[in-house]
Design a protein around this motif. Sequence first.
Motif, PDB file in Angstrom:
ATOM      1  N   MET A   1      11.381   3.571 -43.510  1.00 32.48           N
ATOM      2  CA  MET A   1      10.137   3.477 -44.286  1.00 32.48           C
ATOM      3  C   MET A   1       9.661   2.017 -44.335  1.00 32.48           C
ATOM      4  N   ALA A   2      10.609   1.064 -44.339  1.00 30.96           N
ATOM      5  CA  ALA A   2      10.212  -0.357 -44.347  1.00 30.96           C
ATOM      6  C   ALA A   2       9.397  -0.669 -43.097  1.00 30.96           C
ATOM      7  N   MET A   3       9.832  -0.116 -41.956  1.00 27.95           N
ATOM      8  CA  MET A   3       9.106  -0.397 -40.713  1.00 27.95           C
ATOM      9  C   MET A   3       7.761   0.333 -40.688  1.00 27.95           C
ATOM     10  N   VAL A   4       7.765   1.576 -41.152  1.00 27.04           N
ATOM     11  CA  VAL A   4       6.509   2.352 -41.181  1.00 27.04           C
ATOM     12  C   VAL A   4       5.463   1.583 -41.980  1.00 27.04           C
ATOM     13  N   LYS A   5       5.870   1.089 -43.163  1.00 26.77           N
ATOM     14  CA  LYS A   5       4.923   0.365 -44.028  1.00 26.77           C
ATOM     15  C   LYS A   5       4.431  -0.897 -43.342  1.00 26.77           C
ATOM     16  N   ARG A   6       5.337  -1.593 -42.675  1.00 28.74           N
ATOM     17  CA  ARG A   6       4.959  -2.879 -42.041  1.00 28.74           C
ATOM     18  C   ARG A   6       3.947  -2.631 -40.916  1.00 28.74           C
ATOM     19  N   VAL A   7       4.178  -1.600 -40.112  1.00 25.96           N
ATOM     20  CA  VAL A   7       3.233  -1.290 -39.021  1.00 25.96           C
ATOM     21  C   VAL A   7       1.883  -0.876 -39.623  1.00 25.96           C
ATOM     22  N   CYS A   8       1.940  -0.033 -40.661  1.00 25.35           N
ATOM     23  CA  CYS A   8       0.698   0.535 -41.218  1.00 25.35           C
ATOM     24  C   CYS A   8      -0.088  -0.453 -42.083  1.00 25.35           C
ATOM     25  N   GLU A   9       0.543  -1.608 -42.393  1.00 26.18           N
ATOM     26  CA  GLU A   9      -0.199  -2.679 -43.107  1.00 26.18           C
ATOM     27  C   GLU A   9      -1.451  -3.097 -42.342  1.00 26.18           C
ATOM     28  N   LYS A  10      -1.418  -2.871 -41.035  1.00 25.23           N
ATOM     29  CA  LYS A  10      -2.533  -3.299 -40.176  1.00 25.23           C
ATOM     30  C   LYS A  10      -3.707  -2.328 -40.222  1.00 25.23           C
ATOM     31  N   ILE A  11      -3.530  -1.190 -40.887  1.00 30.66           N
ATOM     32  CA  ILE A  11      -4.578  -0.166 -40.920  1.00 30.66           C
ATOM     33  C   ILE A  11      -5.403  -0.321 -42.200  1.00 30.66           C
ATOM     34  N   ASP A  12      -6.721  -0.297 -42.045  1.00 31.16           N
ATOM     35  CA  ASP A  12      -7.603  -0.334 -43.213  1.00 31.16           C
ATOM     36  C   ASP A  12      -7.805   1.111 -43.690  1.00 31.16           C
ATOM     37  N   PHE A  13      -7.022   1.511 -44.672  1.00 27.76           N
ATOM     38  CA  PHE A  13      -7.062   2.898 -45.148  1.00 27.76           C
ATOM     39  C   PHE A  13      -8.244   3.173 -46.078  1.00 27.76           C
ATOM     40  N   SER A  14      -9.051   2.135 -46.379  1.00 22.72           N
ATOM     41  CA  SER A  14     -10.151   2.363 -47.319  1.00 22.72           C
ATOM     42  C   SER A  14     -11.336   3.067 -46.648  1.00 22.72           C
ATOM     43  N   ARG A  15     -11.337   3.139 -45.313  1.00 20.82           N
ATOM     44  CA  ARG A  15     -12.464   3.755 -44.612  1.00 20.82           C
ATOM     45  C   ARG A  15     -12.005   4.977 -43.814  1.00 20.82           C
ATOM     46  N   ASP A  16     -12.990   5.787 -43.387  1.00 20.98           N
ATOM     47  CA  ASP A  16     -12.659   6.940 -42.545  1.00 20.98           C
ATOM     48  C   ASP A  16     -12.249   6.433 -41.163  1.00 20.98           C
ATOM     49  N   ASN A  17     -11.075   6.829 -40.711  1.00 20.35           N
ATOM     50  CA  ASN A  17     -10.566   6.381 -39.412  1.00 20.35           C
ATOM     51  C   ASN A  17     -10.280   7.567 -38.506  1.00 20.35           C
ATOM     52  N   VAL A  18     -10.357   7.304 -37.210  1.00 18.72           N
ATOM     53  CA  VAL A  18      -9.755   8.220 -36.234  1.00 18.72           C
ATOM     54  C   VAL A  18      -8.514   7.486 -35.723  1.00 18.72           C
TER      55      VAL A  18
END
Length: 195
Positions: free
Chosen positions: A24-41
């Motif tokens: 989970m530590a790695m998942v979070k670190r990779v996903c830090e780069k994603i802007d989850f505030s907007r609609d994404n594909v």
Amino acid sequence: MSTLTYLKNFIKDRNVASVTPSSMAMVKRVCEKIDFSRDNVIVEYGPGNGVFTRYILDHSTKGSRIISIELNANFVKDLGLIKDDRLHIYHDSAENVGQILNKFGIAEVDYILSGIPFSFIKKKQKDQILGITSSLLRPGGKFLAYQTSNHLKHPLEKHFPLVSMKYEIRNLPPMCLYEASTMAAPATNGIAHTS
Ligand SMILES: C[S@@+](CC[C@H](N)C(=O)[O-])C[C@H]1O[C@@H](n2cnc3c(N)ncnc32)[C@H](O)[C@@H]1O
């Protein structure tokens, strides 16, 4: 899926390439780069048992879409247990991502995540996957890949103008995390569209 079942898949299928799912530590670190505030594909190559998939779904907006492409039939079956209309799972190889997105009428995506073992893939096929990956990302889009070694940096630099790599030791085995970005669109209002 238990860790033991994951291990059995690893033993039977060399493409699984890892004895346990990502931490989970790695998942979070990779996903830090994603802007989850907007609609994404978001496209995912090699979701395995869905440790990234679940995290992404939990953090994504209602209007986002996640397309996960997995080669191993046992993992595909397991991923089918995730009931979420935003998720589309394909039993296929990452190199067919273009045809898969065509079916949705999607020409470009915001993020592509990948855990597939590029070190096992022949140079020509690797270049093909990285080339199509780069062409499918919107300007400023990101390819986020995790690998057990630093072998992917040079191949990535052939296809992306911006490439960086970091180590993540809180995973078994420790991983190299790559971030490869396409050029951001030119600013029209003084603010370039990034992340
Ligand atoms: C190292 S595991 C990562 C699994 C999961 N993403 C995680 O972080 O725990 C690699 C995954 O990629 C899948 N895979 C390998 N080659 C693939 C390909 N060409 N296309 C799609 N999936 C692939 C494997 O079956 C496996 O599920």
